[in-house]
Design a protein around this motif. Structure first.
Motif, short mmCIF file in Angstrom:
data_model
loop_
_atom_site.label_atom_id
_atom_site.label_comp_id
_atom_site.label_asym_id
_atom_site.label_seq_id
_atom_site.Cartn_x
_atom_site.Cartn_y
_atom_site.Cartn_z
N GLU B 56 0.86 -1.19 0.00
CA GLU B 56 0.00 0.00 0.00
C GLU B 56 0.88 1.23 0.00
OE1 GLU B 56 -3.68 0.23 2.20
OE2 GLU B 56 -3.11 -1.59 3.28
N CYS B 58 0.71 5.26 0.75
CA CYS B 58 -0.11 6.27 1.43
C CYS B 58 0.57 7.63 1.39
CB CYS B 58 -0.36 5.87 2.88
SG CYS B 58 -0.98 4.19 3.09
N MET B 164 -3.67 14.72 1.60
CA MET B 164 -3.65 13.48 2.37
C MET B 164 -5.09 13.03 2.56
SD MET B 164 -1.90 12.97 6.13
CE MET B 164 -2.59 11.94 7.42
N GLY B 166 -7.42 10.29 5.01
CA GLY B 166 -7.32 9.40 6.16
C GLY B 166 -7.66 10.07 7.46
N PHE B 167 -7.20 9.50 8.55
CA PHE B 167 -7.68 9.71 9.90
C PHE B 167 -8.84 8.74 10.04
CE2 PHE B 167 -10.25 12.03 13.19
CZ PHE B 167 -9.37 11.85 14.25
N LEU C 20 -7.46 -5.13 4.12
CA LEU C 20 -6.18 -4.55 3.70
C LEU C 20 -6.33 -3.89 2.34
CD1 LEU C 20 -3.93 -7.50 4.87
CD2 LEU C 20 -4.13 -5.24 5.93
N GLY C 21 -5.52 -2.87 2.11
CA GLY C 21 -5.49 -2.25 0.79
C GLY C 21 -6.19 -0.92 0.69
N HIS C 22 -6.80 -0.45 1.77
CA HIS C 22 -7.53 0.82 1.72
C HIS C 22 -7.03 1.81 2.77
CE1 HIS C 22 -10.12 -1.40 -0.97
NE2 HIS C 22 -10.25 -2.32 -0.03
N TYR C 23 -5.83 1.57 3.25
CA TYR C 23 -5.26 2.46 4.28
C TYR C 23 -5.13 3.89 3.75
CZ TYR C 23 -2.86 2.74 8.79
OH TYR C 23 -2.55 3.00 10.10
N ALA C 24 -4.80 4.00 2.47
CA ALA C 24 -4.54 5.32 1.89
C ALA C 24 -5.80 6.18 1.79
CB ALA C 24 -3.88 5.18 0.52
N ILE C 25 -6.99 5.59 1.90
CA ILE C 25 -8.19 6.42 1.94
C ILE C 25 -8.79 6.45 3.35
CG2 ILE C 25 -8.82 6.27 -0.50
CD1 ILE C 25 -10.95 4.16 0.33
N GLY C 26 -8.05 5.90 4.31
CA GLY C 26 -8.46 6.07 5.70
C GLY C 26 -9.12 4.87 6.35
N PHE C 27 -9.12 3.72 5.65
CA PHE C 27 -9.67 2.52 6.29
C PHE C 27 -8.56 1.80 7.05
CE2 PHE C 27 -13.38 2.52 3.40
CZ PHE C 27 -14.36 2.18 4.31
N PRO C 28 -8.67 1.73 8.39
CA PRO C 28 -7.72 0.89 9.10
C PRO C 28 -8.01 -0.56 8.76
CG PRO C 28 -9.46 1.58 10.58
CD PRO C 28 -9.73 2.25 9.25
N GLY C 244 0.90 9.86 8.07
CA GLY C 244 0.33 8.53 8.29
C GLY C 244 0.86 7.91 9.57
N TYR C 245 0.03 7.11 10.21
CA TYR C 245 0.44 6.38 11.41
C TYR C 245 0.56 4.89 11.07
CZ TYR C 245 -1.40 10.25 14.41
OH TYR C 245 -1.65 11.42 15.05
N VAL C 266 -7.22 5.33 13.95
CA VAL C 266 -7.13 6.32 12.88
C VAL C 266 -5.87 6.04 12.07
CG1 VAL C 266 -8.45 8.06 14.10
CG2 VAL C 266 -5.97 7.98 14.42
N THR C 267 -5.90 6.37 10.78
CA THR C 267 -4.78 6.01 9.89
C THR C 267 -3.72 7.10 9.83
OG1 THR C 267 -5.92 6.94 7.99
CG2 THR C 267 -6.29 4.59 8.44
N GLY C 268 -4.04 8.26 10.35
CA GLY C 268 -3.05 9.33 10.32
C GLY C 268 -3.49 10.46 11.21
N GLY C 269 -2.60 11.41 11.42
CA GLY C 269 -2.91 12.54 12.27
C GLY C 269 -1.66 13.30 12.62
#
Lengths: 80, 307, 323
Positions: B56, B58, B164, B166-167, C20-28, C244-245, C266-269
């Motif tokens: 992935e 990101c 970006m 996410g969150f 898996l595979g959707h982290y970049a749009i915010g799905f953990p 990203g986290y 959360v996927t980022g912050g």
């Protein structure tokens, strides 16, 4: 007279009152029936009621309000 | 114990490992458009190269992250590949006129100073830097605007780039395409709110966001979007057509357009009838052109929406 | 073919290997927190890897089966009964239609897993049956189980069979002080050297704020290196320009109460992260509970990759022994 101890089923923070300003669920020396709510345990941002699994008279609290408790910890003693 | 396990290249880019499954690359500790354009160019190239073990990609504001399958590629080997790509396209993204991004510009109606976020933000004044006013008053004052009105005009006066995602699913982090001296910056709440309305338009640090769902949040609340940006059941045509539950994509350009309550209500009606569609136009975005002529480039981009 | 939920327990959810595979749009990723217990459960009941199972925490659910099937409970140390009679854990057990599976008081660990032959057959959402309650998607109605739910069972069990048992040596122990190995890094330079040292020497206590989103700890105060904050980062010294986290990363908002982000996070912050728990040790973390203690043990990437390979080898060996 026999005594019965009620224990915590989940870890968390124990509360004797439904809200900070409310009266305790049960007063010291009160008589409770099986299924009565004795307090709350807060864990994972949810509150679960602690229920009496036997009837009796509240003889002794073994934890303080807002104590952190562990699974199996004794919470309150009833005279049955 | 070493306090930084990663390596830093001559450009100042920092490469590090997020456990065994992530590689984290920080182009710059501070947000800037050139730093973001480098992140954008590197992640686009990385996607094209489709290296084995890259699971992935990101992109984020001034950094990016890769989820790696270490059983297929050693994360250290991946870092070497990323450093190669950075050398090839990192600075070129801002300098080379041939580097362009084919994307779209989206018209996003926003009702500023709306009653819904106002009601919430007034309930959480005890968690705010300035309990006496509103978030808009505060944002205007600390950014040197003489009124909330002129502050809103600036917020809606130039387009944003989604730097970006996410969150939570679908949340776009939007960075306004204006030179640094005109960029708005606001702190987050002193203590986060436990409540933020769905579709609230917020601002924190140097980024505007729309909250896809209601929940906790620490950004200053300036307004409300009538249209959904997350649609779990894919009921709206935009989401059904794309077979996606989120509307925005990294690299989208956004015009936040100020609307009044009548238009807000009208959009809500379209949403409730499940026939809402965003107005979008395909555009080609050139970072180098933008850096050379920000206002002219913005006018051309926004002009596409009104053609 | 279904399971009736008589008592949901606490936050019992349907989980699989994750989205898996959707982290970049915010799905953990979501998915089972204790991946080993989850995978071994499926192997015990003869499911293909990836079948959906139930993850409970602290309290097990009470489940009634409408069909003859095979189940296995793995993960936490907890007494399990079938119609009131004790049945073993880490072993596949035959269940007849009408029988009820129930749980006693947790003795160790935190999360029991219930694997059922054929898997829990909820519709996949974005490629996974895992529940992600924050936005209400996946699993059973996007939420934790409730009394009266009827969970459909799949019919794709490869080889359901009772009496399969995991060797004692392959059953993890769950001490009340867990050691979590982590790679220090990311924004660890934001902490003073003293604080970084304190982070790895403190026995951190798990607070009540410990769920699938993340675990919050108490035990020491950590200090950030003073600096003029970079543009875009915000004014708090714990803030960095939003990024990203990694799953498993550790952040310390305000310098107190570090948080390890888990599979529903959360996927980022904008909080500085000081390192990442190695993926395998999220299993250990998932079996710690409020009031337990945790130590963070620094490892390097070589060690992290060795830990990962060892775990994969062990899981392969256990799967072969059960096949």
């Amino acid at each position: 007279m026999a005594s019965h101890t009620i224990t915590a089923r989940t870890p968390g923070v124990f509360y004797r009152r439904p809200t900070p300003d409310a009266e305790p669920y049960v007063a010291d020396g009160a008589t409770v029936a099986e299924g009565d709510t004795l307090g709350l345990i807060e864990v994972m941002k949810t509150y679960r009621e602690v229920k009496a699994d036997a009837g009796g008279t509240v003889s002794r609290w073994l934890v303080e309000n807002e104590d952190e408790v562990t699974i199996g910890q004794d919470l309150v003693e009833l005279d049955t | 114990m070493a306090d930084v396990t990663g390596t830093t290249t001559d450009t100042g880019t920092r490469y590090d490992f997020g456990g065994d499954e992530f590689v984290y690359v920080e182009i710059s500790p501070e947000m800037s458009l050139p730093a973001h354009f480098a992140s954008l160019a590197i992640t686009r190239r990385l996607r094209e190269e489709a290296l084995p073990g890259v699971e992935e990609i990101c992109p984020s504001n001034a950094s990016y992250m890769v989820r790696v399958d270490p059983d297929r590629i050693d994360p250290r080997d991946l870092v070497r590949e990323l450093q190669r790509i950075e050398a090839e396209v990192g600075s070129a993204a801002s300098e080379d006129p041939d580097f362009v991004v084919d994307t779209r510009i989206v018209d996003v109606p926003i009702m500023f100073a709306d009653p819904w976020t106002h009601e919430v933000l007034m309930r959480f004044r005890d968690r705010h830097q300035d309990p006496s006013g509103t978030d808009l008053d505060y944002g205007a004052r600390i950014n040197g605007y003489d009124s909330a009105e002129s502050f809103i005009a600036a917020l809606a006066g130039a387009p944003y780039l989604v730097t970006m995602m996410g969150f939570v699913p679908g949340l776009p982090w939007c960075f306004q395409l204006v030179p640094r001296e005109r960029q708005v910056e606001v702190p987050k709440y002193v203590r986060p709110r436990t409540e933020t309305p769905e579709r609230a338009f917020g601002f924190g640090g140097a980024f505007a966001v729309i909250y896809p769902v209601k929940g906790a949040g620490g950004y200053q609340l300036f307004g409300s979007a009538p249209a959904p940006i997350f649609d779990g059941a894919q009921e709206q045509p935009d989401f059904a057509d794309e077979d996606s539950v989120v509307f925005f994509r990294h690299g989208d350009l956004i015009r936040f357009r100020r609307i009044d309550q009548a238009e807000y209500d009208d959009v809500r009606g379209q949403v409730e009838a499940r026939r809402w569609r965003y107005r979008t136009r395909p555009v080609r975005f050139s970072p180098s052109r933008w850096l050379a002529d920000p206002d002219g480039t913005n006018a051309a981009l926004v002009g596409e929406l009104d053609r | 073919m279904s399971v009736l939920v008589r008592d949901p327990g606490l936050e019992t959810t349907v989980q699989d290997t994750g989205r898996l595979g959707h982290y970049a749009i915010g799905f953990p990723p979501s998915g089972a927190l204790d991946s080993y217990a989850y995978h071994v459960g499926n192997a015990l009941v003869g499911n293909a890897p990836g079948a959906a199972a139930l993850e409970a925490v602290y309290l097990g659910p009470t489940l009634e089966f409408t069909t003859d099937t095979v189940v296995a409970v793995t993960g936490a140390e907890i007494p399990v009964t079938l119609d009131g009679e004790p049945v073993p854990t880490w072993e596949s057990v035959a269940v007849r239609a009408g029988q009820t599976l129930a749980f006693g008081q947790l003795a160790g660990g935190a999360r029991p897993y219930v694997a059922v032959a054929g898997g829990i057959d909820v519709p996949p959402y974005y490629g996974s049956r895992s529940t992600y309650t924050l936005v209400g998607i996946g699993g059973f109605g996007g939420r934790a189980l409730a009394e009266g739910d009827e969970l459909p069972l799949g019919d794709a069990a490869v080889d359901p069979r009772a009496g399969r048992r995991v060797d004692e040596a392959d059953i993890p122990e769950h001490p009340t002080t867990a050691e979590l190995r982590l790679l220090v890094g990311l924004h660890s330079y934001r902490l003073t050297p003293d604080s970084l040292e304190r982070f790895t020497s403190t026995p951190w206590k798990v607070t009540p704020d410990a769920n699938r989103v993340g675990y919050r700890y108490r035990g020491a105060e950590l200090e950030f290196v003073p600096r003029e904050q970079p543009f875009g980062a915000g004014s708090d010294p714990a803030n960095v320009t939003d990024c990203g986290y990694p799953v498993g990363s550790v952040q310390v908002p305000g310098g107190v109460e570090p948080i390890v982000l888990l599979q529903d996070a959360v996927t980022g912050g904008g909080y500085a992260t000081l390192g990442t728990v190695v993926s395998v040790d999220r299993d250990r973390l998932a079996q710690t509970k409020t009031g337990d203690h945790t130590r963070f043990v620094p490892v390097d990437l070589d060690e992290a990759l060795t830990i990962r390979r060892d775990r994969a080898g062990r899981l392969d060996r256990v799967r072969r022994s059960l096949a």
